[in-house]
Design a protein around this motif. Structure first.
Motif, PDB file in Angstrom:
ATOM      1  N   GLY A   1       0.354  12.869  -6.976  1.00  0.00           N
ATOM      2  CA  GLY A   1       1.543  13.467  -6.515  1.00  0.00           C
ATOM      3  C   GLY A   1       2.590  12.912  -7.042  1.00  0.00           C
ATOM      4  N   PRO A   2       3.859  13.241  -6.216  1.00  0.00           N
ATOM      5  CA  PRO A   2       5.287  12.683  -6.466  1.00  0.00           C
ATOM      6  C   PRO A   2       5.321  11.165  -6.421  1.00  0.00           C
ATOM      7  CG  PRO A   2       5.422  14.226  -4.356  1.00  0.00           C
ATOM      8  CD  PRO A   2       3.784  14.339  -4.922  1.00  0.00           C
ATOM      9  N   GLU A   3       4.465  10.695  -5.122  1.00  0.00           N
ATOM     10  CA  GLU A   3       4.513   9.289  -5.074  1.00  0.00           C
ATOM     11  C   GLU A   3       2.955   8.859  -5.017  1.00  0.00           C
ATOM     12  OE1 GLU A   3       6.581   8.702  -1.536  1.00  0.00           O
ATOM     13  OE2 GLU A   3       8.610   9.003  -2.340  1.00  0.00           O
ATOM     14  N   PRO A   4       3.034   7.394  -5.194  1.00  0.00           N
ATOM     15  CA  PRO A   4       1.562   6.907  -5.228  1.00  0.00           C
ATOM     16  C   PRO A   4       1.243   6.811  -3.818  1.00  0.00           C
ATOM     17  CG  PRO A   4       3.048   5.637  -6.765  1.00  0.00           C
ATOM     18  CD  PRO A   4       4.008   6.578  -5.822  1.00  0.00           C
ATOM     19  N   VAL A   5      -0.157   6.791  -3.545  1.00  0.00           N
ATOM     20  CA  VAL A   5      -0.657   6.805  -2.305  1.00  0.00           C
ATOM     21  C   VAL A   5      -1.988   5.848  -2.459  1.00  0.00           C
ATOM     22  CG1 VAL A   5      -1.968   7.935  -0.493  1.00  0.00           C
ATOM     23  CG2 VAL A   5      -0.048   8.999  -1.364  1.00  0.00           C
ATOM     24  N   MET A   6      -2.236   4.925  -1.488  1.00  0.00           N
ATOM     25  CA  MET A   6      -3.413   3.999  -1.270  1.00  0.00           C
ATOM     26  C   MET A   6      -4.162   4.314  -0.167  1.00  0.00           C
ATOM     27  SD  MET A   6      -3.938   0.006  -0.834  1.00  0.00           S
ATOM     28  CE  MET A   6      -4.089  -0.332  -2.514  1.00  0.00           C
ATOM     29  N   ILE A   7      -5.208   4.563  -0.249  1.00  0.00           N
ATOM     30  CA  ILE A   7      -6.481   5.067   0.850  1.00  0.00           C
ATOM     31  C   ILE A   7      -7.465   3.821   0.749  1.00  0.00           C
ATOM     32  CG2 ILE A   7      -8.108   6.698   1.315  1.00  0.00           C
ATOM     33  CD1 ILE A   7      -6.751   8.822  -0.428  1.00  0.00           C
ATOM     34  N   HIS A   8      -7.482   3.401   2.081  1.00  0.00           N
ATOM     35  CA  HIS A   8      -8.354   2.110   2.410  1.00  0.00           C
ATOM     36  C   HIS A   8      -9.331   2.719   3.582  1.00  0.00           C
ATOM     37  CE1 HIS A   8      -9.288  -1.634   4.035  1.00  0.00           C
ATOM     38  NE2 HIS A   8      -9.557  -2.126   2.976  1.00  0.00           N
TER      39      HIS A   8
ATOM     40  N   GLY B   1       4.094   1.844  -9.352  1.00  0.00           N
ATOM     41  CA  GLY B   1       4.607   0.605  -9.325  1.00  0.00           C
ATOM     42  C   GLY B   1       4.217  -0.721  -8.524  1.00  0.00           C
ATOM     43  N   LEU B   2       3.181  -0.291  -7.583  1.00  0.00           N
ATOM     44  CA  LEU B   2       2.721  -1.350  -6.967  1.00  0.00           C
ATOM     45  C   LEU B   2       1.933  -2.468  -7.631  1.00  0.00           C
ATOM     46  CD1 LEU B   2      -0.634  -1.281  -6.296  1.00  0.00           C
ATOM     47  CD2 LEU B   2       0.273   0.772  -5.025  1.00  0.00           C
ATOM     48  N   TYR B   3       1.488  -2.346  -8.784  1.00  0.00           N
ATOM     49  CA  TYR B   3       0.894  -3.187  -9.648  1.00  0.00           C
ATOM     50  C   TYR B   3       1.978  -4.303  -9.986  1.00  0.00           C
ATOM     51  CZ  TYR B   3      -3.060  -0.097  -9.936  1.00  0.00           C
ATOM     52  OH  TYR B   3      -4.078   0.808  -9.684  1.00  0.00           O
ATOM     53  N   PHE B   4       3.245  -3.843 -10.036  1.00  0.00           N
ATOM     54  CA  PHE B   4       4.282  -4.699 -10.360  1.00  0.00           C
ATOM     55  C   PHE B   4       5.413  -4.889  -9.437  1.00  0.00           C
ATOM     56  CE2 PHE B   4       2.886  -2.967 -14.265  1.00  0.00           C
ATOM     57  CZ  PHE B   4       2.658  -4.085 -15.194  1.00  0.00           C
ATOM     58  N   MET B   5       4.544  -4.790  -8.044  1.00  0.00           N
ATOM     59  CA  MET B   5       5.433  -4.927  -6.570  1.00  0.00           C
ATOM     60  C   MET B   5       6.731  -4.285  -6.705  1.00  0.00           C
ATOM     61  SD  MET B   5       4.284  -8.683  -6.830  1.00  0.00           S
ATOM     62  CE  MET B   5       2.466  -8.995  -7.572  1.00  0.00           C
ATOM     63  N   ASN B   6       6.608  -2.901  -7.277  1.00  0.00           N
ATOM     64  CA  ASN B   6       7.786  -1.817  -7.042  1.00  0.00           C
ATOM     65  C   ASN B   6       7.275  -0.922  -6.589  1.00  0.00           C
ATOM     66  OD1 ASN B   6       9.171  -3.641  -8.641  1.00  0.00           O
ATOM     67  ND2 ASN B   6       8.779  -2.607 -10.584  1.00  0.00           N
ATOM     68  N   LYS B   7       8.203   0.127  -6.136  1.00  0.00           N
ATOM     69  CA  LYS B   7       7.878   1.474  -5.495  1.00  0.00           C
ATOM     70  C   LYS B   7       7.835   2.308  -6.682  1.00  0.00           C
ATOM     71  CE  LYS B   7       9.098   2.823  -1.645  1.00  0.00           C
ATOM     72  NZ  LYS B   7       9.890   3.011  -0.300  1.00  0.00           N
ATOM     73  N   GLY B   8       7.325   3.760  -6.247  1.00  0.00           N
ATOM     74  CA  GLY B   8       7.298   4.826  -7.361  1.00  0.00           C
ATOM     75  C   GLY B   8       6.217   4.518  -8.470  1.00  0.00           C
ATOM     76  N   PHE B   9       6.904   4.727  -9.681  1.00  0.00           N
ATOM     77  CA  PHE B   9       6.230   4.467 -10.766  1.00  0.00           C
ATOM     78  C   PHE B   9       6.460   3.515 -12.098  1.00  0.00           C
ATOM     79  CE2 PHE B   9       4.594   8.682  -9.151  1.00  0.00           C
ATOM     80  CZ  PHE B   9       3.270   8.363  -9.281  1.00  0.00           C
ATOM     81  N   VAL B  10       6.160   2.922 -12.726  1.00  0.00           N
ATOM     82  CA  VAL B  10       6.637   2.292 -13.824  1.00  0.00           C
ATOM     83  C   VAL B  10       6.221   2.928 -15.459  1.00  0.00           C
ATOM     84  CG1 VAL B  10       7.138   0.197 -12.501  1.00  0.00           C
ATOM     85  CG2 VAL B  10       4.842   0.431 -13.817  1.00  0.00           C
ATOM     86  N   ILE B  11       6.810   2.636 -16.340  1.00  0.00           N
ATOM     87  CA  ILE B  11       6.155   2.918 -17.559  1.00  0.00           C
ATOM     88  C   ILE B  11       6.046   1.730 -18.357  1.00  0.00           C
ATOM     89  CG2 ILE B  11       6.892   4.177 -19.783  1.00  0.00           C
ATOM     90  CD1 ILE B  11       6.276   6.068 -17.326  1.00  0.00           C
ATOM     91  N   LEU B  12       4.819   1.344 -18.490  1.00  0.00           N
ATOM     92  CA  LEU B  12       4.479   0.286 -19.086  1.00  0.00           C
ATOM     93  C   LEU B  12       4.392   0.488 -20.611  1.00  0.00           C
ATOM     94  CD1 LEU B  12       3.316  -2.991 -18.757  1.00  0.00           C
ATOM     95  CD2 LEU B  12       0.948  -1.998 -18.996  1.00  0.00           C
ATOM     96  N   ASP B  13       5.203  -0.547 -21.158  1.00  0.00           N
ATOM     97  CA  ASP B  13       5.435  -0.392 -22.649  1.00  0.00           C
ATOM     98  C   ASP B  13       4.431  -0.664 -23.536  1.00  0.00           C
ATOM     99  OD1 ASP B  13       5.712  -3.214 -22.645  1.00  0.00           O
ATOM    100  OD2 ASP B  13       7.663  -3.204 -23.032  1.00  0.00           O
ATOM    101  N   ALA B  14       4.298  -0.463 -24.801  1.00  0.00           N
ATOM    102  CA  ALA B  14       3.294  -0.601 -25.835  1.00  0.00           C
ATOM    103  C   ALA B  14       2.997  -2.152 -25.852  1.00  0.00           C
ATOM    104  CB  ALA B  14       3.644  -0.264 -27.230  1.00  0.00           C
ATOM    105  N   GLU B  15       3.903  -3.048 -25.784  1.00  0.00           N
ATOM    106  CA  GLU B  15       3.427  -4.570 -25.572  1.00  0.00           C
ATOM    107  C   GLU B  15       2.710  -4.817 -24.318  1.00  0.00           C
ATOM    108  OE1 GLU B  15       5.522  -8.867 -26.253  1.00  0.00           O
ATOM    109  OE2 GLU B  15       6.929  -7.156 -26.760  1.00  0.00           O
ATOM    110  N   GLY B  16       3.020  -4.231 -23.183  1.00  0.00           N
ATOM    111  CA  GLY B  16       2.457  -4.677 -22.102  1.00  0.00           C
ATOM    112  C   GLY B  16       1.116  -3.974 -21.963  1.00  0.00           C
ATOM    113  N   CYS B  17       0.978  -2.758 -22.483  1.00  0.00           N
ATOM    114  CA  CYS B  17      -0.453  -1.955 -22.787  1.00  0.00           C
ATOM    115  C   CYS B  17      -1.471  -2.886 -23.641  1.00  0.00           C
ATOM    116  CB  CYS B  17      -0.351  -0.590 -23.343  1.00  0.00           C
ATOM    117  SG  CYS B  17       0.515   0.433 -22.199  1.00  0.00           S
ATOM    118  N   ALA B  18      -0.769  -3.228 -24.717  1.00  0.00           N
ATOM    119  CA  ALA B  18      -1.653  -4.042 -25.726  1.00  0.00           C
ATOM    120  C   ALA B  18      -2.040  -5.585 -25.167  1.00  0.00           C
ATOM    121  CB  ALA B  18      -0.915  -4.407 -27.038  1.00  0.00           C
TER     122      ALA B  18
END
Length: 514
Positions: free
Chosen positions: A456-463, A391-408
């Motif tokens: 895992g159950p939640e995304p992690v960023m390693i820097h 979800g961080l790619y859309f400034m959310n927590k957890g995960f998002v499901i990007l729909d077909a239009e977004g993938c396209a």
């Protein structure tokens, strides 16, 4: 149950040993080996050739998986599988292969006096006086791994273990036997390791260490810290601490000419003091990796911004697709499906525009971008009609499901940049290694590495901005890029693949009523 002759043949086949090779190793006539195999001569437990044969097989068992194969054979034959020492393994080998092994086992289980008889026979096979079944001293990588296995196996899931290396040149930690055991326990029970290393300046040694444990560094199961140590010592030390239970002290010579020696200590006071010493030392160590939890806080956003929107080359390998290549309109459309209020939509949209315009300026300035995608992942997106991403790619927590239009929209964005930006390069590999599964590496060359990991159950960023680590990840990326370059890495070929995925994605979406 297999006959002893069949077991001997099975073992020779597994280890790839010919009749002549075995005869030479045991210093017997090749015809004797043939007679053992056809049952004309018996190979008894108390015989000199049996002792030599067991020693030879142990010498050939150089890897943990060889011991695991032997354990599987012992288990099928009803022998004990608690073989935590080389001596115990040798006992089992003799009992398994000997023509009188079955009779000895029956006697062993039925008569106390037979136990004495059996022990007197097996005494002839003992070669390491410190390696009996009660000893806490282990000699050699394989024996150390076998000694560690039951200690680690009894730990609960997600338990912690601390490892201290007095020198980055210690070989035990990168040996196949010990490293394979640690990686297996990380995969099996999510073992978490704090690895503290005194670095000597030997970049090759540090490279081996990072390469051996790279996957666990990426997943966050190993947290690596360093302190500066001495370049020359009498011996090198590795301490493995299982809090409140054991301290395993491993010593090896600097040139590693002699076998490593380990002592397993369970004295509560010693373990406690060793743990305290580790905590004091790590307090002054320098973390090589910073691990961020599932949070789209300002510092994480600025890390991503520095990768895409500041001068300098960028390399990305991604088991997914990258929303940075969407248009602002497509990004806003998807944001509108996420239930944000007007204020939340506004600042997220403004942040994306800041990122996007910064990336475009960086590319206009001549920075070279290289990105690697997985064809297997692209095919899955086309088949599913959606893409799961952090979800961080859309400034959310957890995960998002990007729909077909977004993938396209993202795939079309890749095609646009390939056609319009000569310094943007894309490589599509048939599949990427397990090391890259469910994560994204972003390498700002000679500056830092950031890894978004989402298995895992939640995304992690390693820097990390530690150059010793950045160099290792960069070398790995360059190797991966070189494997595919010139295969389907040309721009027209990559574009054709993306357009084919786009067509299949749209067809999949239409068939599902999208």
């Amino acid at each position: 149950m297999m006959q002893p002759t069949e077991k001997l043949k099975l073992m020779m086949d597994y280890f790839g040993i010919s009749n002549n090779e075995l005869a030479k190793a045991l210093m017997v006539d090749p015809s004797l080996v043939s007679r053992w195999l056809n049952g004309q001569r018996l190979l008894k437990a108390s015989s000199v050739p049996m002792d030599a044969l067991a020693e030879y097989i142990l010498a050939r068992s150089q890897r943990v998986y060889d011991i695991e194969w032997l354990k599987a054979q012992f288990e099928k034959d009803g022998l004990p599988t608690d073989i935590s020492t080389v001596y115990r393994t040798k006992q089992n080998l003799i009992m398994w292969l000997a023509s009188d092994g079955e009779a000895l086992r029956r006697n062993l289980g039925s008569s106390p006096s037979a136990l004495v008889t059996k022990e007197s026979i097996l005494k002839k096979t003992r070669t390491f006086s410190v390696n009996d079944s009660e000893s806490l001293v282990k000699i050699g990588y394989l024996d150390i791994a076998l000694g560690l296995e039951p200690l680690l196996a009894e730990l609960a899931d997600e338990s912690g273990v601390d490892i201290f290396l007095s020198n980055d040149e210690i070989a035990t930690v990168v040996s196949e036997d010990v490293s394979r055991l640690l990686l297996h326990m990380i995969a099996k029970s999510k073992l978490r390791i704090r690895l503290l290393v005194c670095i000597s300046g030997n970049t090759q040694a540090m490279s081996r260490l990072i390469d051996t444990y790279m996957q666990s560094l990426v997943s966050g199961h190993i947290r690596l810290s360093v302190v500066h140590g001495l370049t020359q010592t009498v011996t090198n030390q590795m301490h493995l601490i299982i809090p409140e239970k054991y301290a395993v002290l491993i010593t090896e010579t600097p040139k590693n000419a002699a076998p490593s020696v380990a002592m397993i200590i369970s004295d509560a006071a010693f373990v406690q003091e060793t743990q305290k010493s580790f905590e004091q030392t790590i307090r002054y160590a320098q973390p090589v990796l910073n691990i961020y939890g599932d949070d789209y806080s300002r510092n994480i956003l600025e890390i991503i911004y520095s990768e895409f929107a500041t001068p300098g080359a960028l390399d990305v390998v991604k088991d997914n697709i990258n929303p940075m290549y969407m248009t602002p309109y497509a990004y806003d459309r998807f944001l509108g499906t996420q239930g944000h209020n007007e204020e939340e939509l506004s600042w997220r949209s403004a942040e994306f525009i800041r990122f996007k315009s910064g990336m475009d300026e960086t590319l206009k300035g001549g920075a070279v971008f290289r990105e690697i995608l997985s064809l297997a992942r692209l095919n899955k997106i086309a088949q599913d009609g959606f893409c799961r991403m952090p979800g961080l790619y859309f400034m959310n927590k957890g995960f998002v499901i990007l729909d077909a239009e977004g993938c396209a929209a993202i795939l079309s964005g890749y095609v646009h940049y390939l056609n319009c930006v000569p310094n943007f390069n894309l490589l599509i590999l048939d599949d990427i290694t397990l090391l890259h599964a469910n994560n994204c590496w972003q390498l700002k060359q000679n500056h830092h590495v950031a890894i978004n990991h989402w298995s895992g159950p939640e995304p992690v960023m390693i820097h990390s901005d530690q150059l010793l680590l950045v160099r290792e990840f960069q070398a790995h990326f360059d190797s991966l890029w070189a494997q595919g370059e010139g295969f389907i890495g040309n721009r027209s070929g990559v574009t054709a693949i993306l357009q084919d995925v786009l067509i299949r994605l749209k067809e999949s979406n239409l068939s599902k009523g999208g």
